[in-house]
Design a protein around this motif. Structure first.
Motif, PDB file in Angstrom:
ATOM      1  N   GLN A   4      -0.336  20.975 -27.812  1.00 36.48           N
ATOM      2  CA  GLN A   4       0.544  21.946 -28.471  1.00 36.48           C
ATOM      3  C   GLN A   4       0.580  23.291 -27.752  1.00 36.48           C
ATOM      4  N   GLY A   5      -0.221  23.420 -26.683  1.00 40.23           N
ATOM      5  CA  GLY A   5      -0.243  24.660 -25.920  1.00 40.23           C
ATOM      6  C   GLY A   5      -1.109  25.750 -26.517  1.00 40.23           C
ATOM      7  N   LYS A   6      -1.887  25.415 -27.565  1.00 38.55           N
ATOM      8  CA  LYS A   6      -2.741  26.421 -28.198  1.00 38.55           C
ATOM      9  C   LYS A   6      -4.072  26.568 -27.469  1.00 38.55           C
ATOM     10  N   LEU A   7      -4.554  25.481 -26.890  1.00 37.83           N
ATOM     11  CA  LEU A   7      -5.770  25.483 -26.084  1.00 37.83           C
ATOM     12  C   LEU A   7      -5.433  25.112 -24.651  1.00 37.83           C
ATOM     13  N   GLU A   8      -6.229  25.619 -23.723  1.00 41.72           N
ATOM     14  CA  GLU A   8      -6.038  25.258 -22.321  1.00 41.72           C
ATOM     15  C   GLU A   8      -6.838  24.016 -21.955  1.00 41.72           C
ATOM     16  N   SER A   9      -8.052  23.901 -22.515  1.00 41.00           N
ATOM     17  CA  SER A   9      -8.891  22.756 -22.183  1.00 41.00           C
ATOM     18  C   SER A   9      -9.996  22.609 -23.217  1.00 41.00           C
ATOM     19  N   VAL A  10     -10.662  21.448 -23.170  1.00 38.08           N
ATOM     20  CA  VAL A  10     -11.779  21.130 -24.064  1.00 38.08           C
ATOM     21  C   VAL A  10     -12.892  20.566 -23.191  1.00 38.08           C
ATOM     22  N   LYS A  11     -14.098  21.124 -23.280  1.00 38.25           N
ATOM     23  CA  LYS A  11     -15.164  20.648 -22.395  1.00 38.25           C
ATOM     24  C   LYS A  11     -16.539  20.933 -22.968  1.00 38.25           C
ATOM     25  N   THR A  12     -17.553  20.309 -22.371  1.00 39.37           N
ATOM     26  CA  THR A  12     -18.948  20.639 -22.632  1.00 39.37           C
ATOM     27  C   THR A  12     -19.545  21.178 -21.336  1.00 39.37           C
ATOM     28  N   LYS A  13     -20.296  22.249 -21.434  1.00 36.55           N
ATOM     29  CA  LYS A  13     -20.919  22.846 -20.257  1.00 36.55           C
ATOM     30  C   LYS A  13     -21.985  23.830 -20.707  1.00 36.55           C
TER      31      LYS A  13
END
Length: 345
Positions: free
Chosen positions: A269-278
């Motif tokens: 939806q363009g609300k987030l750029e990415s999803v990750k664990t770090k």
């Protein structure tokens, strides 16, 4: 003779050299009557059902929801546990919680008295017997009762216990304050195993409450963000990345993992750029735009203040609320694979 005072009640005070007389229960029925006094009021029972493999069935009388004092989970902490949510008459994510439960048991070297399918059936039947449509289901595997030794080698059998807790929960739209915990966190072996040894968690929570905070955040020995006392923590960066700390040294949260599966919808939806664990340092984490706790009954709790400093603009962020909606909608109308219907009678 010196006086001995504890809570100040007549039953616990010895004064003026008077001998305190301890009551001796003459029968099981007298003792049961005493236990039931607590539950005689017309108030709704907070624990509508319990299962005990020691008794071999489901218990509906809260006065009898007990475990043996010589159970090694009690006096040695040799036990593991897990939970599931009861929501509108079904169990949410029971299977993933049950899988983690058995992984914890394997790490703790506890063998279940039943196969997985039987454990699952017991939990569903107990929830049905409780008639509770909203609350939590908590369950334990213990090395079992039998003696007060250190080793469980001489115990006759392991034990399985479960209880339904009637509890209302809702989405959280208000933010909370947190602090950095000074209580040492568990080593990775014990942090990744959901065991009953929660004293560090308790002390961490008490430390937070003493300072007027909702909870505390653990930081590992390498300076990276770990977790809260019984919840995972997540961050939204200023570049709109959703980041969870790596799960190698902390508990692998079932709700956190479900959010990692759902959050890409906000990327689409363009609300987030990415999803990750770090790994995140404290400096990086405190510079985030938004911060939140993630856990089964929350499911998202925004964090607006950390060690007296605001997170982002110090207000609950839009993305935290959007992520909360994602999880809540999944609980309400998510796929059947996440929801186990309860056959209430």
């Amino acid at each position: 003779m010196e006086s001995c005072k504890t809570d100040g009640s007549a039953s616990s005070v010895v004064e003026n050299n008077e001998e305190f007389k301890v009551h001796v229960f003459s029968s099981a029925s007298e003792l049961l009557g005493k236990l039931q006094e607590k539950w005689k009021s017309g108030e709704k029972k907070p624990y509508p059902a319990m299962y005990s493999s020691i008794f071999g069935g489901i218990i509906l009388d809260p006065a009898m929801m007990v475990i043996p004092i010589d159970d090694h989970m009690v006096h040695r902490g040799h036990g593991v546990f897990d939970t599931a949510i009861i929501f509108d008459g079904y169990l949410y994510e029971l299977d993933v919680h049950l899988d983690r439960f058995l992984r914890s048991a394997a790490k703790a070297k506890i063998t279940s008295p039943f196969p997985r399918s039987t454990l699952r059936s017991i939990l569903i039947q107990m929830t049905a017997a409780s008639k509770c449509e909203k609350g939590t289901l908590r369950y334990w595997l213990s090395s079992g009762p039998g003696n007060f030794l250190l080793s469980p080698a001489g115990l006759p059998t392991s034990a399985f216990y479960a209880v339904v807790i009637s509890e209302d929960f809702k989405q959280h739209n208000d933010g909370v304050k947190v602090i950095t915990s000074t209580i040492p966190m568990k080593s990775p072996l014990f942090a990744t195993m959901k065991n009953v040894n929660y004293l560090p968690n308790v002390l961490s929570q008490m430390e937070a409450e003493e300072q007027g905070a909702w909870a505390a955040i653990w930081v590992d020995d390498d300076g990276y963000i770990a977790e809260g006392p019984n919840v995972n923590v997540a961050f939204i960066t200023n570049d709109k990345e959703l980041i969870f700390p790596l799960f190698d040294k902390i508990l692998s949260g079932c709700t956190a993992k479900r959010l990692l599966e759902l959050a890409p919808k906000l990327v689409e939806q363009g609300k987030l750029e990415s999803v990750k664990t770090k790994n995140l340092t404290v400096e990086e984490a405190k510079a985030s735009a938004e911060m939140m706790f993630v856990g089964s009954t929350l499911p998202i709790l925004p964090i607006v203040m950390w060690d007296g400093h605001p997170i982002g603009n110090g207000m609950v962020g839009e993305l935290a609320l959007a992520l909360s909606d994602l999880l809540w909608d999944d609980m309400v109308a998510g796929p059947d694979t996440q929801k186990i219907p309860v056959p209430y009678v």
